[in-house]
Design a protein around this motif. Structure first.
Motif, PDB file in Angstrom:
ATOM      1  N   SER A  35       0.705  -1.165  -0.036  1.00  0.00           N
ATOM      2  CA  SER A  35      -0.157  -0.003  -0.100  1.00  0.00           C
ATOM      3  C   SER A  35       0.826   1.231  -0.079  1.00  0.00           C
ATOM      4  N   GLY A  36       0.532   2.251  -0.916  1.00  0.00           N
ATOM      5  CA  GLY A  36       1.225   3.392  -0.824  1.00  0.00           C
ATOM      6  C   GLY A  36       2.624   3.333  -2.113  1.00  0.00           C
ATOM      7  N   SER A  37       2.796   2.125  -2.496  1.00  0.00           N
ATOM      8  CA  SER A  37       3.993   2.133  -3.146  1.00  0.00           C
ATOM      9  C   SER A  37       3.935   2.577  -4.652  1.00  0.00           C
ATOM     10  N   GLY A  38       2.741   3.285  -5.035  1.00  0.00           N
ATOM     11  CA  GLY A  38       2.535   4.103  -6.408  1.00  0.00           C
ATOM     12  C   GLY A  38       1.589   3.357  -7.358  1.00  0.00           C
ATOM     13  N   LYS A  39       1.023   2.211  -7.051  1.00  0.00           N
ATOM     14  CA  LYS A  39       0.363   1.391  -8.060  1.00  0.00           C
ATOM     15  C   LYS A  39      -0.692   1.971  -8.727  1.00  0.00           C
ATOM     16  N   THR A  40      -1.610   2.742  -7.800  1.00  0.00           N
ATOM     17  CA  THR A  40      -2.589   3.476  -8.452  1.00  0.00           C
ATOM     18  C   THR A  40      -2.297   4.845  -9.366  1.00  0.00           C
ATOM     19  N   THR A  41      -1.169   5.294  -8.944  1.00  0.00           N
ATOM     20  CA  THR A  41      -0.947   6.459  -9.664  1.00  0.00           C
ATOM     21  C   THR A  41      -0.339   5.929 -11.160  1.00  0.00           C
ATOM     22  N   LEU A  42       0.296   4.580 -11.113  1.00  0.00           N
ATOM     23  CA  LEU A  42       0.620   4.037 -12.360  1.00  0.00           C
ATOM     24  C   LEU A  42      -0.632   3.923 -13.310  1.00  0.00           C
ATOM     25  N   LEU A  43      -1.601   3.353 -12.746  1.00  0.00           N
ATOM     26  CA  LEU A  43      -2.812   3.111 -13.560  1.00  0.00           C
ATOM     27  C   LEU A  43      -3.513   4.743 -13.938  1.00  0.00           C
ATOM     28  N   ASN A  44      -3.276   5.574 -13.105  1.00  0.00           N
ATOM     29  CA  ASN A  44      -3.819   7.074 -13.381  1.00  0.00           C
ATOM     30  C   ASN A  44      -2.969   7.618 -14.727  1.00  0.00           C
ATOM     31  N   VAL A  45      -1.790   7.419 -14.624  1.00  0.00           N
ATOM     32  CA  VAL A  45      -1.057   7.750 -15.640  1.00  0.00           C
ATOM     33  C   VAL A  45      -1.339   7.266 -17.165  1.00  0.00           C
ATOM     34  N   ILE A  46      -1.862   5.777 -17.014  1.00  0.00           N
ATOM     35  CA  ILE A  46      -2.360   5.079 -18.279  1.00  0.00           C
ATOM     36  C   ILE A  46      -3.513   5.538 -18.572  1.00  0.00           C
ATOM     37  N   ALA A  47      -4.430   5.782 -17.717  1.00  0.00           N
ATOM     38  CA  ALA A  47      -5.778   6.397 -17.731  1.00  0.00           C
ATOM     39  C   ALA A  47      -5.744   7.916 -18.112  1.00  0.00           C
ATOM     40  N   ASN A  48      -4.822   8.502 -18.140  1.00  0.00           N
ATOM     41  CA  ASN A  48      -4.616  10.061 -18.091  1.00  0.00           C
ATOM     42  C   ASN A  48      -5.463  10.664 -17.233  1.00  0.00           C
ATOM     43  N   LEU A  49      -5.382  10.266 -16.181  1.00  0.00           N
ATOM     44  CA  LEU A  49      -6.165  10.920 -14.979  1.00  0.00           C
ATOM     45  C   LEU A  49      -5.354  11.706 -14.114  1.00  0.00           C
ATOM     46  N   VAL A  50      -4.220  11.771 -14.212  1.00  0.00           N
ATOM     47  CA  VAL A  50      -3.158  12.379 -13.272  1.00  0.00           C
ATOM     48  C   VAL A  50      -2.341  13.447 -14.193  1.00  0.00           C
ATOM     49  N   GLU A  51      -1.637  14.424 -13.768  1.00  0.00           N
ATOM     50  CA  GLU A  51      -0.698  15.102 -14.607  1.00  0.00           C
ATOM     51  C   GLU A  51       0.700  14.508 -14.418  1.00  0.00           C
ATOM     52  N   TYR A  52       1.337  14.294 -15.637  1.00  0.00           N
ATOM     53  CA  TYR A  52       2.567  13.763 -15.620  1.00  0.00           C
ATOM     54  C   TYR A  52       3.278  14.472 -16.740  1.00  0.00           C
ATOM     55  N   SER A  53       4.778  14.310 -16.975  1.00  0.00           N
ATOM     56  CA  SER A  53       5.647  14.557 -18.130  1.00  0.00           C
ATOM     57  C   SER A  53       6.083  13.351 -18.568  1.00  0.00           C
ATOM     58  N   GLY A  54       6.408  13.439 -19.953  1.00  0.00           N
ATOM     59  CA  GLY A  54       6.993  12.351 -20.676  1.00  0.00           C
ATOM     60  C   GLY A  54       5.638  11.696 -21.788  1.00  0.00           C
ATOM     61  N   GLN A  55       5.748  10.258 -21.963  1.00  0.00           N
ATOM     62  CA  GLN A  55       4.648  10.003 -22.751  1.00  0.00           C
ATOM     63  C   GLN A  55       4.146   8.649 -22.550  1.00  0.00           C
ATOM     64  N   CYS A  56       2.815   8.572 -22.699  1.00  0.00           N
ATOM     65  CA  CYS A  56       2.274   7.183 -22.246  1.00  0.00           C
ATOM     66  C   CYS A  56       1.386   6.977 -23.657  1.00  0.00           C
ATOM     67  N   GLU A  57       1.846   5.839 -24.078  1.00  0.00           N
ATOM     68  CA  GLU A  57       1.114   5.419 -25.809  1.00  0.00           C
ATOM     69  C   GLU A  57       0.185   4.069 -25.251  1.00  0.00           C
ATOM     70  N   THR A  58      -1.207   4.491 -25.519  1.00  0.00           N
ATOM     71  CA  THR A  58      -1.963   2.997 -25.203  1.00  0.00           C
ATOM     72  C   THR A  58      -3.309   3.501 -25.919  1.00  0.00           C
ATOM     73  N   ASP A  59      -3.978   2.312 -25.931  1.00  0.00           N
ATOM     74  CA  ASP A  59      -5.308   2.276 -26.672  1.00  0.00           C
ATOM     75  C   ASP A  59      -6.508   2.829 -25.687  1.00  0.00           C
ATOM     76  N   LYS A  60      -7.545   2.831 -26.140  1.00  0.00           N
ATOM     77  CA  LYS A  60      -8.586   3.349 -25.277  1.00  0.00           C
ATOM     78  C   LYS A  60      -8.532   2.533 -23.865  1.00  0.00           C
TER      79      LYS A  60
END
Length: 224
Positions: A35-60
């Motif tokens: 818990s608190g290791s950054g798992k949900t943040t990773l999903l939020n990046v993929i789903a574009n639900l959090v601000e980040y720099s860099g690139q995430c290429e994914t389908d819908k």
């Protein structure tokens, strides 16, 4: 495929990911971490639900959260509203059959039990017909019996619908039951370490097999 390139995520002075690079392949990719290791943040990046720099290429993407996010309307309408086209009701009804809750289609979704609500969430995610499915510990709060039945439902759906799945969890047995590949999230800023590819096909896995016992021991040692 999901490809992250030089992704950086910070909350104030707390940097969760820094120049993070990774690719997720088709199949069930399990990200294991405390818990608190950054798992949900990773999903939020993929789903574009959090601000980040860099690139995430994914389908819908479609996402199933830890707490069901359902509208206070009927089960059928909850699923029907995510389907495009004139056959939305037909698609929704078929998905409710596949998730074994068609008998609840006229019930108010928010009044169902936790397990039933997560079945609605799964039905809705698959009805949306997105190539990528993100699962944010959706079985975490459910008791063992309900959770085990939902594992089987999810496996049945993934047999029928080919998707790239990223499941985050801190439950080792869940990772071993559902995952094709298991990764360990560690350190800050976070890195992903490939732990194992589960070679035994879904439907043939045994929690007491040599492969499972050895993998469980390895994951326990890594998490400790």
């Amino acid at each position: 495929m999901i490809k992250l390139t030089n992704v950086t995520v910070s909350y104030g002075d707390n940097t969760i990911y820094k120049d993070f690079n990774f690719e997720f392949q088709r199949g069930v990719n399990v990200v294991l971490g405390q818990s608190g290791s950054g798992k949900t943040t990773l999903l939020n990046v993929i789903a574009n639900l959090v601000e980040y720099s860099g690139q995430c290429e994914t389908d819908k993407v479609a996402i199933v959260f830890q707490a069901p996010s359902l509208a206070p309307v009927s089960v059928l309408h909850n699923v029907e509203m995510v389907v495009k086209g004139n056959n939305a009701k037909q698609v929704a009804q078929e998905m409710l059959k596949l998730t074994q809750i068609d008998h609840l289609k006229d019930k108010r979704a928010t009044l169902l039990s936790g397990g039933e609500q997560q079945r609605v969430s799964l039905a809705r995610a698959f009805a949306a017909d997105r190539p990528v499915l993100l699962l944010d510990e959706p079985f975490h709060s459910l008791d063992y019996g309900v959770r085990t039945k939902l594992y089987q439902t999810l496996n049945d759906l993934l047999t029928k619908y080919d998707k790239t799945v990223v499941l985050v969890t801190h439950d080792i047995d869940e990772a071993l039951t559902l995952g094709d590949r298991i990764y360990l999230l560690k350190d800050k800023p976070c890195t992903l370490q490939e732990v194992a590819e589960v070679k035994t096909p879904q439907g043939e896995r045994d929690e007491y097999s040599t492969e499972t016992v050895e993998l469980r021991k390895k994951l326990q040692q890594l998490l400790i």
